[in-house]
Scaffold this motif. Structure first.
Motif, PDB file in Angstrom:
ATOM      1  N   GLU A 182       0.836  -1.206   0.000  1.00  0.00           N
ATOM      2  CA  GLU A 182       0.000   0.000   0.000  1.00  0.00           C
ATOM      3  C   GLU A 182       0.875   1.262   0.000  1.00  0.00           C
ATOM      4  OE1 GLU A 182      -2.799  -0.153   3.209  1.00  0.00           O
ATOM      5  OE2 GLU A 182      -3.184   1.993   3.099  1.00  0.00           O
TER       6      GLU A 182
ATOM      7  N   LYS B 230       4.077   1.544  -0.985  1.00  0.00           N
ATOM      8  CA  LYS B 230       4.780   1.660  -2.266  1.00  0.00           C
ATOM      9  C   LYS B 230       3.865   2.241  -3.331  1.00  0.00           C
ATOM     10  CE  LYS B 230       8.296  -1.977  -2.074  1.00  0.00           C
ATOM     11  NZ  LYS B 230       8.722  -3.267  -2.663  1.00  0.00           N
ATOM     12  N   ALA B 231       2.632   1.754  -3.391  1.00  0.00           N
ATOM     13  CA  ALA B 231       1.676   2.249  -4.385  1.00  0.00           C
ATOM     14  C   ALA B 231       1.379   3.730  -4.159  1.00  0.00           C
ATOM     15  CB  ALA B 231       0.401   1.420  -4.336  1.00  0.00           C
ATOM     16  N   LEU B 232       1.202   4.131  -2.895  1.00  0.00           N
ATOM     17  CA  LEU B 232       0.926   5.538  -2.585  1.00  0.00           C
ATOM     18  C   LEU B 232       2.088   6.423  -3.018  1.00  0.00           C
ATOM     19  CD1 LEU B 232      -0.887   7.693  -1.170  1.00  0.00           C
ATOM     20  CD2 LEU B 232       0.458   7.220   0.892  1.00  0.00           C
ATOM     21  N   CYS B 233       3.309   6.028  -2.694  1.00  0.00           N
ATOM     22  CA  CYS B 233       4.480   6.848  -3.034  1.00  0.00           C
ATOM     23  C   CYS B 233       4.696   6.906  -4.543  1.00  0.00           C
ATOM     24  CB  CYS B 233       5.713   6.313  -2.310  1.00  0.00           C
ATOM     25  SG  CYS B 233       5.615   6.563  -0.517  1.00  0.00           S
ATOM     26  N   GLU B 234       4.525   5.794  -5.226  1.00  0.00           N
ATOM     27  CA  GLU B 234       4.656   5.797  -6.688  1.00  0.00           C
ATOM     28  C   GLU B 234       3.605   6.699  -7.323  1.00  0.00           C
ATOM     29  OE1 GLU B 234       4.464   1.673  -7.823  1.00  0.00           O
ATOM     30  OE2 GLU B 234       6.418   1.241  -6.912  1.00  0.00           O
ATOM     31  N   ARG B 235       2.398   6.614  -6.821  1.00  0.00           N
ATOM     32  CA  ARG B 235       1.312   7.456  -7.343  1.00  0.00           C
ATOM     33  C   ARG B 235       1.587   8.933  -7.074  1.00  0.00           C
ATOM     34  NH1 ARG B 235      -4.691   7.376  -5.141  1.00  0.00           N
ATOM     35  NH2 ARG B 235      -5.480   9.038  -6.444  1.00  0.00           N
ATOM     36  N   ALA B 236       2.104   9.246  -5.883  1.00  0.00           N
ATOM     37  CA  ALA B 236       2.450  10.637  -5.554  1.00  0.00           C
ATOM     38  C   ALA B 236       3.509  11.158  -6.514  1.00  0.00           C
ATOM     39  CB  ALA B 236       2.939  10.729  -4.111  1.00  0.00           C
TER      40      ALA B 236
ATOM     41  N   ARG C  18       3.950  10.263  -9.578  1.00  0.00           N
ATOM     42  CA  ARG C  18       3.341  10.472 -10.909  1.00  0.00           C
ATOM     43  C   ARG C  18       2.402  11.668 -10.931  1.00  0.00           C
ATOM     44  NH1 ARG C  18       2.192   4.997 -10.491  1.00  0.00           N
ATOM     45  NH2 ARG C  18       0.001   5.495 -10.210  1.00  0.00           N
ATOM     46  N   GLU C  19       1.611  11.837  -9.884  1.00  0.00           N
ATOM     47  CA  GLU C  19       0.525  12.824  -9.898  1.00  0.00           C
ATOM     48  C   GLU C  19       0.888  14.186  -9.310  1.00  0.00           C
ATOM     49  OE1 GLU C  19      -3.113  11.220  -8.311  1.00  0.00           O
ATOM     50  OE2 GLU C  19      -2.873   9.341  -9.429  1.00  0.00           O
TER      51      GLU C  19
ATOM     52  N   TRP D 116      -3.677  16.141  -0.976  1.00  0.00           N
ATOM     53  CA  TRP D 116      -3.666  14.870  -1.712  1.00  0.00           C
ATOM     54  C   TRP D 116      -3.316  13.715  -0.783  1.00  0.00           C
ATOM     55  CZ3 TRP D 116      -0.562  10.798  -2.884  1.00  0.00           C
ATOM     56  CH2 TRP D 116      -0.917  10.020  -3.979  1.00  0.00           C
TER      57      TRP D 116
ATOM     58  N   ASN E 295      -5.619  10.515   0.211  1.00  0.00           N
ATOM     59  CA  ASN E 295      -5.210   9.252  -0.403  1.00  0.00           C
ATOM     60  C   ASN E 295      -4.371   8.341   0.488  1.00  0.00           C
ATOM     61  OD1 ASN E 295      -6.057   9.444  -3.406  1.00  0.00           O
ATOM     62  ND2 ASN E 295      -5.198  11.439  -2.931  1.00  0.00           N
TER      63      ASN E 295
END
Length: 115
Positions: free
Chosen positions: A25, A27-33, A35-36, A72, A76
């Motif tokens: 969870e 890793k996904a949050l940091c990767e998304r941050a 990108r976005e 954000w 999130n």
């Protein structure tokens, strides 16, 4: 919205805290941050680093992005705790006076800053 650190600094760090059960969870949050948002994503540390009492990943961003990044993250973070602080060069003050939390607070190990 959580309380912003007392002054507006040029740079900030947000440390996303996680453990073995929330690694994917986080890793996904940091990767998304990355990108976005206009943030620099640091390494995902699956060990304790610095004063942090949990595994963590650092997000670095400028003051101009503060409100967007914090909003954000609050929307999130999905229950993950996030420690946010200004970057002034005074590490003790940065991790105490210039800090805020999204989620539950944890006690930092500040001994390294008091030498």
């Amino acid at each position: 919205m959580p309380r912003r650190p007392e002054n507006l600094y040029a740079q900030y760090h947000a440390h996303v805290y996680f453990g073995p059960d929330t690694l994917a969870e986080a890793k996904a949050l940091c990767e998304r941050a990355g990108r976005e948002l206009m943030v620099v994503v640091g390494r995902v540390h699956e060990r304790l680093v610095g004063p942090h009492p949990h595994w963590s990943c650092q997000l670095a961003f400028d003051a101009a992005e503060f409100d967007q990044v914090i909003g954000w993250l609050e929307a999130n973070r999905d229950g993950l705790d996030v420690f946010v602080h200004g970057v002034t060069g005074d590490d003790l003050a940065d991790h105490t006076t210039h800090a805020m939390w999204l989620g539950e607070e944890s006690e930092l190990d500040l001994r390294m800053f008091r030498r």
